[in-house]
Every structure is written in structure tokens, then in C-alpha cells.
Design a protein around this motif. Structure first.
Motif, mmCIF file in Angstrom:
data_model
loop_
_atom_site.group_PDB
_atom_site.id
_atom_site.type_symbol
_atom_site.label_atom_id
_atom_site.label_comp_id
_atom_site.label_asym_id
_atom_site.label_seq_id
_atom_site.Cartn_x
_atom_site.Cartn_y
_atom_site.Cartn_z
ATOM 1 N N SER A 4 1.510 -10.775 0.387
ATOM 2 C CA SER A 4 2.476 -10.976 0.674
ATOM 3 C C SER A 4 4.061 -10.432 0.982
ATOM 4 C CB SER A 4 3.211 -10.291 -1.190
ATOM 5 O OG SER A 4 3.385 -8.736 -0.926
ATOM 6 N N ALA A 33 3.389 -13.183 3.467
ATOM 7 C CA ALA A 33 4.093 -15.491 2.621
ATOM 8 C C ALA A 33 5.389 -15.153 2.875
ATOM 9 C CB ALA A 33 3.062 -15.090 1.442
ATOM 10 N N SER A 34 6.002 -14.075 2.182
ATOM 11 C CA SER A 34 7.490 -14.138 2.485
ATOM 12 C C SER A 34 7.845 -14.467 3.729
ATOM 13 C CB SER A 34 7.769 -13.172 1.376
ATOM 14 O OG SER A 34 7.885 -11.982 2.233
ATOM 15 N N THR A 35 7.686 -13.671 4.322
ATOM 16 C CA THR A 35 8.697 -14.144 5.884
ATOM 17 C C THR A 35 8.145 -15.669 6.534
ATOM 18 O OG1 THR A 35 8.000 -11.522 6.107
ATOM 19 C CG2 THR A 35 8.564 -13.033 7.811
ATOM 20 N N LEU A 36 7.091 -16.282 5.665
ATOM 21 C CA LEU A 36 6.995 -16.984 6.595
ATOM 22 C C LEU A 36 7.948 -18.441 5.543
ATOM 23 C CD1 LEU A 36 3.152 -17.250 7.086
ATOM 24 C CD2 LEU A 36 5.371 -17.335 9.228
ATOM 25 N N TRP A 37 7.824 -18.233 4.196
ATOM 26 C CA TRP A 37 8.583 -18.810 2.845
ATOM 27 C C TRP A 37 10.593 -18.433 3.567
ATOM 28 C CZ3 TRP A 37 12.674 -17.902 0.254
ATOM 29 C CH2 TRP A 37 13.009 -18.226 -1.040
ATOM 30 N N TYR A 38 10.453 -18.049 3.905
ATOM 31 C CA TYR A 38 11.913 -17.081 4.294
ATOM 32 C C TYR A 38 12.590 -18.451 6.239
ATOM 33 C CZ TYR A 38 15.716 -15.265 6.158
ATOM 34 O OH TYR A 38 17.163 -15.232 6.657
ATOM 35 N N LYS A 57 11.141 -20.827 7.543
ATOM 36 C CA LYS A 57 10.521 -22.058 6.710
ATOM 37 C C LYS A 57 11.903 -22.523 6.271
ATOM 38 C CE LYS A 57 8.267 -25.473 5.035
ATOM 39 N NZ LYS A 57 7.398 -26.647 4.004
ATOM 40 N N LYS A 58 12.593 -22.155 5.259
ATOM 41 C CA LYS A 58 14.251 -22.614 5.228
ATOM 42 C C LYS A 58 15.135 -21.895 5.398
ATOM 43 C CE LYS A 58 11.716 -23.995 0.979
ATOM 44 N NZ LYS A 58 11.803 -25.090 1.272
#
Length: 113
Positions: free
Chosen positions: A24, A27-32, A34-35
Motif C-alpha cells: 500500500s 501504491a500510494s507513492t506511485l499515485w502521488y 502521478k498526480k
């Protein structure tokens, strides 16, 4: 034997919990990433560096508010800004649009007097 089973369950649960936490976090690091958008000042410095390769500039500006841009199926956020410089003794102004995520200049327009 009962204590060994309890210890085995505890180790299994601990391993599962640690694994889920790591996944998790990734996943949250990759999402951040990207945004996340670049700082407007960094984008302006990049554009100024490109203009300085062709000669000195007199002034520059950038809007800190990100504006949505849609070209066909592509959606993005952009910064708008400008550069002024002397060309043949005449002050010339350019406006640019840069992608807020990458800093890439999308468009440059020379403003006519």
C-alpha cells in the motif's frame, strides 16, 4: 504443540500485515507521483533557460493558477506565462503555455503590437 501453532499463526499474520503495508505504501507513492504537479517557478526557470540560449531577456512572468487544457482526448493542467526581450532594438513579448506535470512547453506565441 499448541504454543507452536499460535506462534506460527502470529508470524503468518505479521508477515501478511507487513507485506500489505509495504504494497500500500508503494501504491500510494506511485499515485502521488502521478498526480503531483511542478512548481510554477521551476517551470518559468526552465522556459527562461531556453530563451536565454538565443539571447538576453528583459522580463518574465507566470500565473500560479493551473488551468485545465483539453486537446481532443488529452486532458491536462497548464501554466500560462510570458517572456519579453529586445529583438533588433524593439521590445517583443511572447506568451507560453506549459504542462504543469512535466514542465514541457506546449505552445509559444509572439504577441503582436
Amino acid at each position: 504443540m499448541n504454543e507452536e501453532n499460535e506462534l506460527s499463526y502470529f508470524k503468518g499474520g505479521l508477515a501478511l500485515g507487513v507485506s500489505l503495508g509495504i504494497l500500500s505504501g508503494i501504491a500510494s507513492t506511485l499515485w502521488y507521483q502521478k498526480k503531483r504537479t511542478l512548481d510554477a517557478d521551476l517551470v518559468l526557470e526552465s522556459v527562461k533557460e531556453a530563451f536565454l540560449k538565443e539571447g538576453p531577456i528583459e522580463g518574465s512572468w507566470i500565473e500560479f493558477e493551473k488551468k485545465p487544457l483539453r486537446k481532443f482526448a488529452v486532458h491536462s493542467k497548464t501554466y500560462n506565462g510570458g517572456i519579453s526581450r529586445l529583438e533588433d532594438g524593439v521590445m517583443v513579448q511572447y506568451e507560453f503555455t506549459a504542462d504543469a506535470f512535466t514542465g514541457t512547453v506546449i505552445d509559444v506565441k509572439r504577441i503582436k503590437d
